[in-house]
Design a protein around this motif. Structure first.
Motif, PDB file in Angstrom:
ATOM      1  N   HIS A 129      -0.931  -1.000   4.533  1.00 20.41           N
ATOM      2  CA  HIS A 129      -2.092  -0.040   4.986  1.00 20.41           C
ATOM      3  C   HIS A 129      -2.933  -1.310   4.218  1.00 20.41           C
ATOM      4  N   CYS A 179      -3.243  -5.290   1.491  1.00 24.62           N
ATOM      5  CA  CYS A 179      -2.704  -5.779   0.304  1.00 24.62           C
ATOM      6  C   CYS A 179      -3.674  -6.411  -0.282  1.00 24.62           C
ATOM      7  N   CYS A 185       1.339  -5.346  -1.586  1.00 31.92           N
ATOM      8  CA  CYS A 185       1.350  -4.724   0.495  1.00 31.92           C
ATOM      9  C   CYS A 185       1.615  -3.375  -0.274  1.00 31.92           C
ATOM     10  N   SER A 186       0.656  -2.229   0.182  1.00 32.59           N
ATOM     11  CA  SER A 186       1.157  -0.843   0.422  1.00 32.59           C
ATOM     12  C   SER A 186       1.390  -0.362   1.961  1.00 32.59           C
ATOM     13  N   THR A 235       3.855   1.655   4.770  1.00 33.90           N
ATOM     14  CA  THR A 235       4.665   3.274   5.009  1.00 33.90           C
ATOM     15  C   THR A 235       5.359   2.840   6.172  1.00 33.90           C
ATOM     16  N   THR A 253       5.725   6.269   1.523  1.00 33.35           N
ATOM     17  CA  THR A 253       5.237   5.710   1.161  1.00 33.35           C
ATOM     18  C   THR A 253       4.569   4.519   0.199  1.00 33.35           C
ATOM     19  N   THR A 254       4.843   3.257   0.071  1.00 32.61           N
ATOM     20  CA  THR A 254       5.498   2.682  -1.002  1.00 32.61           C
ATOM     21  C   THR A 254       4.545   1.028  -1.708  1.00 32.61           C
ATOM     22  N   GLU A 255       4.950   1.271  -1.960  1.00 29.06           N
ATOM     23  CA  GLU A 255       3.866  -0.417  -2.686  1.00 29.06           C
ATOM     24  C   GLU A 255       5.569  -1.426  -2.908  1.00 29.06           C
ATOM     25  N   ASN A 256       4.985  -2.195  -2.324  1.00 27.76           N
ATOM     26  CA  ASN A 256       6.042  -4.042  -3.534  1.00 27.76           C
ATOM     27  C   ASN A 256       4.811  -5.394  -3.165  1.00 27.76           C
ATOM     28  N   ASN A 292       9.103  -4.535  -6.876  1.00 30.30           N
ATOM     29  CA  ASN A 292       8.630  -3.767  -8.062  1.00 30.30           C
ATOM     30  C   ASN A 292       8.129  -4.674  -9.151  1.00 30.30           C
TER      31      ASN A 292
END
Length: 122
Positions: free
Chosen positions: A75, A77, A88-89, A91, A105-108, A122
């Motif tokens: 999605h 960064c 960055c997010s 899916t 959907t995550t953000e790492n 995280n």
């Protein structure tokens, strides 16, 4: 008159070579800027690398099942403050043993190392 024309032609050729050299150098500099955040393929590769450890643990339980990435969509960064990492997010759709297909959907955080981008968590 003939030598004046030749001199003018040399100046024009030199000018064109100079413009070409500047354009080529600009292209190289811009290409170097492309590594500031991971691409979708980089994120997938880093996520696959992380899953190798999980799949190794699952294998130790005596099963040949493994977590598989079915799809991954990046999605956006952004730079992580006070760090060299990039957040960055994305899916990810995975096939997980005994749970089936799961989408999240995550953000790492990711960091670029000598062997490419790596997932920090995280």
């Amino acid at each position: 008159m003939h030598s004046l024309y030749r001199l003018h032609l040399r100046a024009a050729v030199f000018k064109n070579q100079k413009i070409f050299a500047i354009a080529a150098l600009s292209g190289l500099l811009l290409a170097g800027c492309g590594g500031s955040e991971p691409s979708e393929a980089d994120i997938r590769s880093a996520f696959d690398h992380q899953l190798e450890g999980a799949n190794s643990l699952i294998g130790r339980l005596g099963t040949d099942q493994k977590v598989e990435i079915l799809s991954l969509t990046k999605h956006q960064c952004k730079e992580k403050q006070d760090s060299t990492a990039v957040i960055c997010s994305f899916t990810v759709k995975m096939k997980i043993p005994m749970l089936g297909e799961q989408e999240q959907t995550t953000e790492n955080a990711f960091i670029k190392g000598p062997d490419g981008w790596r997932l920090l968590g995280n």
